[in-house]
Design a protein around this motif. Sequence first.
Motif, mmCIF file in Angstrom:
data_model
loop_
_atom_site.group_PDB
_atom_site.id
_atom_site.type_symbol
_atom_site.label_atom_id
_atom_site.label_comp_id
_atom_site.label_asym_id
_atom_site.label_seq_id
_atom_site.Cartn_x
_atom_site.Cartn_y
_atom_site.Cartn_z
ATOM 1 N N VAL A 15 0.730 -1.165 -0.015
ATOM 2 C CA VAL A 15 0.115 0.002 -0.141
ATOM 3 C C VAL A 15 0.931 1.343 -0.167
ATOM 4 N N LEU A 16 0.530 1.843 -0.890
ATOM 5 C CA LEU A 16 1.224 3.435 -1.064
ATOM 6 C C LEU A 16 0.914 4.419 -0.072
ATOM 7 N N CYS A 17 1.823 4.921 0.802
ATOM 8 C CA CYS A 17 1.441 5.999 1.543
ATOM 9 C C CYS A 17 2.574 6.983 2.062
ATOM 10 N N THR A 18 2.075 8.136 2.341
ATOM 11 C CA THR A 18 3.241 9.059 3.023
ATOM 12 C C THR A 18 3.296 9.025 4.223
ATOM 13 N N LEU A 19 4.567 8.934 4.791
ATOM 14 C CA LEU A 19 4.864 8.931 6.513
ATOM 15 C C LEU A 19 5.514 10.043 6.966
ATOM 16 N N TRP A 73 -6.224 10.464 6.336
ATOM 17 C CA TRP A 73 -5.366 11.001 6.931
ATOM 18 C C TRP A 73 -5.312 10.393 8.609
ATOM 19 N N SER A 74 -4.160 9.850 9.033
ATOM 20 C CA SER A 74 -4.005 9.145 10.361
ATOM 21 C C SER A 74 -2.966 9.781 11.082
ATOM 22 N N PHE A 75 -3.079 10.273 12.329
ATOM 23 C CA PHE A 75 -2.197 10.887 13.231
ATOM 24 C C PHE A 75 -2.123 10.022 14.382
ATOM 25 N N VAL A 76 -0.963 9.501 14.599
ATOM 26 C CA VAL A 76 -0.946 8.335 15.699
ATOM 27 C C VAL A 76 0.469 8.696 16.577
ATOM 28 N N SER A 77 0.189 8.550 17.841
ATOM 29 C CA SER A 77 1.478 8.585 18.800
ATOM 30 C C SER A 77 2.218 7.358 18.572
ATOM 31 N N ASN A 78 3.716 7.648 18.703
ATOM 32 C CA ASN A 78 4.632 6.594 18.651
ATOM 33 C C ASN A 78 4.994 5.987 20.066
ATOM 34 N N VAL A 79 4.733 6.801 21.226
ATOM 35 C CA VAL A 79 5.174 6.338 22.645
ATOM 36 C C VAL A 79 3.874 6.226 23.392
ATOM 37 N N CYS A 80 4.171 4.855 24.130
ATOM 38 C CA CYS A 80 3.247 4.455 25.090
ATOM 39 C C CYS A 80 4.028 4.161 26.283
ATOM 40 N N LYS A 81 3.555 4.965 27.391
ATOM 41 C CA LYS A 81 4.271 4.851 28.783
ATOM 42 C C LYS A 81 3.213 4.124 29.608
ATOM 43 N N LYS A 118 0.477 9.728 9.183
ATOM 44 C CA LYS A 118 0.214 8.832 7.830
ATOM 45 C C LYS A 118 -0.874 9.269 6.862
ATOM 46 N N ILE A 119 -0.340 9.362 5.696
ATOM 47 C CA ILE A 119 -1.412 9.795 4.656
ATOM 48 C C ILE A 119 -1.506 8.536 3.442
ATOM 49 N N ASP A 120 -2.883 8.060 3.547
ATOM 50 C CA ASP A 120 -2.860 6.894 2.552
ATOM 51 C C ASP A 120 -2.976 7.185 1.154
ATOM 52 N N ASN A 121 -1.734 7.847 0.386
ATOM 53 C CA ASN A 121 -1.965 8.204 -0.779
ATOM 54 C C ASN A 121 -0.489 8.550 -1.016
ATOM 55 N N ALA A 144 10.157 18.106 11.693
ATOM 56 C CA ALA A 144 9.199 17.071 11.047
ATOM 57 C C ALA A 144 9.941 16.520 9.706
ATOM 58 N N TYR A 145 9.823 15.311 9.378
ATOM 59 C CA TYR A 145 10.305 14.870 8.029
ATOM 60 C C TYR A 145 9.619 13.686 7.653
ATOM 61 N N SER A 146 10.073 13.549 6.332
ATOM 62 C CA SER A 146 9.374 12.330 5.528
ATOM 63 C C SER A 146 10.352 11.051 5.749
ATOM 64 N N ILE A 147 9.442 9.864 5.888
ATOM 65 C CA ILE A 147 10.169 8.743 6.163
ATOM 66 C C ILE A 147 9.843 7.565 4.873
ATOM 67 N N ASP A 148 10.770 6.904 4.353
ATOM 68 C CA ASP A 148 10.286 5.966 3.601
ATOM 69 C C ASP A 148 9.602 4.534 4.249
ATOM 70 N N SER A 149 8.264 4.379 4.075
ATOM 71 C CA SER A 149 7.586 3.452 4.818
ATOM 72 C C SER A 149 8.043 1.963 4.148
ATOM 73 N N SER A 150 8.572 1.935 3.238
ATOM 74 C CA SER A 150 9.050 0.555 2.521
ATOM 75 C C SER A 150 10.164 0.195 3.259
ATOM 76 N N GLN A 151 10.809 1.117 3.939
ATOM 77 C CA GLN A 151 12.349 0.620 4.431
ATOM 78 C C GLN A 151 11.959 0.119 6.046
#
Length: 161
Positions: A15-19, A73-81, A118-121, A144-151
């Motif tokens: 699935v192609l997405c922008t992260l 468009w999905s906005f998610v936290s990366n940290v769980c304490k 995460k933007i699903d496009n 803020a910066y883009s990440i290659d989700s395929s890696q």
Amino acid sequence: MAVHKLVLDDVFDEVLCTLIAIHCSLEDYRLAYLLNKHLGITLIRKPSDLDYDKGKSTYSIFDWEDDKQLITWSFVSNVCKTESFQQINYESLFENQEKITKTTHLIPEYKRVNYFLKIDNEFNLSKEKYIVNSILRIPQIATAYSIDSSQLKSKDNLIFS
């Protein structure tokens, strides 16, 4: 009897997405408000958080479905304490408990990232740069910066449905 073979190589393409990774110390709801304001979107918190390891780690998630452009468009936290108490046995009359805070990450490869957008496009490079630059204009965001989700090794954690 004839044998029929179905080839499904194209069906299960990635699935192609922008992260976009976001470093920020704000609470999730405040940052979602600022993203809505600066990007012209309408992120709304989902009724239930992302649940991994049967409740041991949960991550807040906001999403918005753009019906005009058919983009999610999905906005998610990366940290769980999570906090727990551990029994400490000393040779004394009183029981001692120590509070332990355990931190887990949705994407362990990026432990310093606080949030992901995460933007699903798959946008073209200029549109992706425009979104990142719009996010960087928010004064409370460190970077803020883009990440290659395929890696990513843990890209399965980015499947929210």
